[in-house]
Design a protein around this motif. Structure first.
Motif, PDB file in Angstrom:
ATOM      1  N   PRO A  49      32.827  79.366 106.852  1.00 54.90           N
ATOM      2  CA  PRO A  49      32.538  79.207 108.922  1.00 54.90           C
ATOM      3  C   PRO A  49      33.909  78.049 108.793  1.00 54.90           C
ATOM      4  N   VAL A  50      34.265  76.936 108.290  1.00 56.49           N
ATOM      5  CA  VAL A  50      35.801  76.942 108.398  1.00 56.49           C
ATOM      6  C   VAL A  50      36.745  77.399 108.828  1.00 56.49           C
ATOM      7  N   ARG A  51      37.170  78.616 107.751  1.00 54.06           N
ATOM      8  CA  ARG A  51      38.447  79.243 107.749  1.00 54.06           C
ATOM      9  C   ARG A  51      37.924  80.473 108.732  1.00 54.06           C
ATOM     10  N   GLU A  52      36.935  80.753 108.673  1.00 54.86           N
ATOM     11  CA  GLU A  52      36.850  81.470 110.217  1.00 54.86           C
ATOM     12  C   GLU A  52      37.618  80.564 111.371  1.00 54.86           C
ATOM     13  N   MET A  53      36.537  79.844 111.772  1.00 54.96           N
ATOM     14  CA  MET A  53      37.156  78.747 112.752  1.00 54.96           C
ATOM     15  C   MET A  53      38.664  79.077 113.345  1.00 54.96           C
ATOM     16  N   LEU A  54      39.034  78.450 112.124  1.00 53.60           N
ATOM     17  CA  LEU A  54      40.428  77.948 111.964  1.00 53.60           C
ATOM     18  C   LEU A  54      40.932  79.290 112.182  1.00 53.60           C
ATOM     19  N   ARG A  55      40.899  80.770 111.466  1.00 52.34           N
ATOM     20  CA  ARG A  55      41.303  81.991 111.765  1.00 52.34           C
ATOM     21  C   ARG A  55      41.499  82.128 113.398  1.00 52.34           C
ATOM     22  N   GLU A  56      40.137  81.845 113.829  1.00 56.56           N
ATOM     23  CA  GLU A  56      40.782  82.891 115.273  1.00 56.56           C
ATOM     24  C   GLU A  56      41.232  81.243 116.154  1.00 56.56           C
ATOM     25  N   TYR A  57      41.003  80.466 116.103  1.00 59.50           N
ATOM     26  CA  TYR A  57      41.367  79.429 116.359  1.00 59.50           C
ATOM     27  C   TYR A  57      43.146  79.589 116.534  1.00 59.50           C
ATOM     28  N   LEU A  58      43.634  79.447 115.603  1.00 59.61           N
ATOM     29  CA  LEU A  58      45.019  79.656 115.204  1.00 59.61           C
ATOM     30  C   LEU A  58      45.867  80.296 115.938  1.00 59.61           C
ATOM     31  N   GLY A  59      44.844  81.738 114.522  1.00 59.30           N
ATOM     32  CA  GLY A  59      45.275  82.952 115.652  1.00 59.30           C
ATOM     33  C   GLY A  59      45.470  82.891 117.111  1.00 59.30           C
ATOM     34  N   GLY A  60      44.537  83.140 117.590  1.00 56.36           N
ATOM     35  CA  GLY A  60      44.394  82.214 119.417  1.00 56.36           C
ATOM     36  C   GLY A  60      45.652  81.334 120.051  1.00 56.36           C
ATOM     37  N   HIS A  61      46.637  81.107 119.022  1.00 59.14           N
ATOM     38  CA  HIS A  61      47.870  80.038 119.109  1.00 59.14           C
ATOM     39  C   HIS A  61      48.989  80.287 118.570  1.00 59.14           C
ATOM     40  N   GLY A  62      48.696  81.367 118.464  1.00 53.24           N
ATOM     41  CA  GLY A  62      50.163  82.277 117.712  1.00 53.24           C
ATOM     42  C   GLY A  62      50.347  81.999 116.495  1.00 53.24           C
ATOM     43  N   PHE A  63      49.131  81.692 115.978  1.00 52.04           N
ATOM     44  CA  PHE A  63      49.762  81.470 114.592  1.00 52.04           C
ATOM     45  C   PHE A  63      49.265  83.179 113.734  1.00 52.04           C
ATOM     46  N   THR A  64      50.492  83.618 112.574  1.00 46.94           N
ATOM     47  CA  THR A  64      49.661  84.539 111.402  1.00 46.94           C
ATOM     48  C   THR A  64      48.562  83.779 110.532  1.00 46.94           C
ATOM     49  N   PRO A  71      40.562  70.124 116.218  1.00 48.70           N
ATOM     50  CA  PRO A  71      41.134  72.009 116.381  1.00 48.70           C
ATOM     51  C   PRO A  71      42.835  71.290 117.010  1.00 48.70           C
ATOM     52  N   ARG A  72      42.970  70.743 117.708  1.00 48.24           N
ATOM     53  CA  ARG A  72      44.077  70.278 119.059  1.00 48.24           C
ATOM     54  C   ARG A  72      44.728  69.239 118.551  1.00 48.24           C
ATOM     55  N   GLU A  73      44.080  68.906 117.955  1.00 49.74           N
ATOM     56  CA  GLU A  73      45.188  67.521 116.927  1.00 49.74           C
ATOM     57  C   GLU A  73      45.585  67.926 115.670  1.00 49.74           C
ATOM     58  N   LEU A  74      45.150  68.957 115.043  1.00 50.09           N
ATOM     59  CA  LEU A  74      45.788  70.096 113.740  1.00 50.09           C
ATOM     60  C   LEU A  74      46.275  70.968 114.304  1.00 50.09           C
ATOM     61  N   LEU A  75      46.196  71.241 114.913  1.00 46.47           N
ATOM     62  CA  LEU A  75      47.426  72.360 115.869  1.00 46.47           C
ATOM     63  C   LEU A  75      48.662  71.849 115.994  1.00 46.47           C
ATOM     64  N   ALA A  76      48.792  70.716 116.893  1.00 48.37           N
ATOM     65  CA  ALA A  76      49.464  69.662 117.249  1.00 48.37           C
ATOM     66  C   ALA A  76      50.300  69.160 115.871  1.00 48.37           C
ATOM     67  N   ARG A  77      49.586  68.913 114.516  1.00 50.37           N
ATOM     68  CA  ARG A  77      50.055  68.915 113.393  1.00 50.37           C
ATOM     69  C   ARG A  77      50.720  69.827 113.011  1.00 50.37           C
ATOM     70  N   LEU A  78      50.014  70.903 112.688  1.00 51.71           N
ATOM     71  CA  LEU A  78      50.987  71.859 111.967  1.00 51.71           C
ATOM     72  C   LEU A  78      52.653  71.825 112.545  1.00 51.71           C
ATOM     73  N   LYS A  79      52.248  72.388 114.205  1.00 55.96           N
ATOM     74  CA  LYS A  79      54.108  72.782 114.800  1.00 55.96           C
ATOM     75  C   LYS A  79      54.389  71.830 114.408  1.00 55.96           C
ATOM     76  N   SER A  80      53.936  70.447 114.627  1.00 58.31           N
ATOM     77  CA  SER A  80      55.279  69.348 114.347  1.00 58.31           C
ATOM     78  C   SER A  80      56.188  69.649 112.670  1.00 58.31           C
TER      79      SER A  80
END
Length: 239
Positions: A16-31, A109-118
């Motif tokens: 479930p974590v993998r799929e949540m992150l696949r959908e969320y990060l995929g929706g914010h410009g990540f492959t 997830p928003r904090e995770l996205l910010a950290r990945l971008k950083s």
């Protein structure tokens, strides 16, 4: 930085974590690629080397710490580790191994996205085989017997070999070389590296300085370049 869509590999044993992150990060410009553990991570890496790996520490079998060590030894990728809330020891070990950042679980997830971008901003390098022109001369600074290439974000040894350096280590070394002979407190370092998520009272800064010393000092046990000023912080003394 290239305009290529960034690629992240999510390594987590919970589907479930993998799929949540696949959908969320995929929706914010990540492959987004996913793996359930060490074996599937290696299979994914054999096909595509991502820009950054999001790696859960607490997985059965081969845990995230051993996988982070494998990644740092074999690939030039950003590493963000997911640690259990309050597990300071795991966080410290992850930083010692060479993780670029960490986030405690459960996370927003928003904090995770910010950290990945950083991490991506710090780790994406200029092509190392590009030939500089008169207008784009490579900026290089001597650091003891090493050379820091500021444009390619590379640390080069005395014999021309690449010395692996994480994004945060590069940022930290860049702060020191741009302020020679100036004592910097841990608080100064946090401000100057823009890493306010580090805690000046834990060992994060000290760990990264210890790792830098192993790479640039002739004798890391008796540092001459990055010196400790007891009760105050650290000072960079050009060699």
């Amino acid at each position: 930085m290239t305009d290529k869509q960034p690629c992240v590999l999510v390594v987590d044993d919970e589907a479930p974590v993998r799929e949540m992150l696949r959908e969320y990060l995929g929706g914010h410009g990540f492959t987004v690629h996913v793996a359930s553990g060490g074996e599937s991570m290696r299979e994914a890496l054999a096909t595509t080397v991502p820009d950054v790996v999001l790696l859960d520490i607490t997985m059965p079998g081969e845990d995230g710490l051993s996988l982070a060590r494998y990644l740092r030894e074999h690939f030039d990728v950003g590493i963000v580790m997911v640690t259990a809330s309050g597990e300071v020891v795991d966080r410290i070990i992850g930083l010692e191994i060479g993780a670029d950042d960490y986030i405690a679980n459960p996370f927003d997830p928003r904090e995770l996205l910010a950290r990945l971008k950083s991490v991506l901003r710090r780790t994406r390098r200029a092509p190392v085989d590009a030939t500089p022109t008169a207008n784009t001369a490579t900026r290089r600074v001597r650091v003891g017997t090493c050379t820091l290439d500021l444009d390619a974000r590379r640390l080069i040894g005395a014999n021309g070999e690449d010395i692996p350096i994480t994004a945060m280590e590069f940022d930290l070394l860049n702060v020191f070389i741009s302020r020679p002979n100036r004592v910097l407190s841990r608080d100064d370092i946090l401000d100057l590296t823009q890493n306010r998520d580090w805690n000046p009272y834990d060992r994060s800064v000290d760990i990264r300085i210890a790792r830098l010393r192993r790479k640039i000092e002739a004798d890391p046990s008796k540092p001459e370049l990055i010196r400790t000023v007891r009760g105050s912080g650290y000072v960079f003394v050009p060699g």
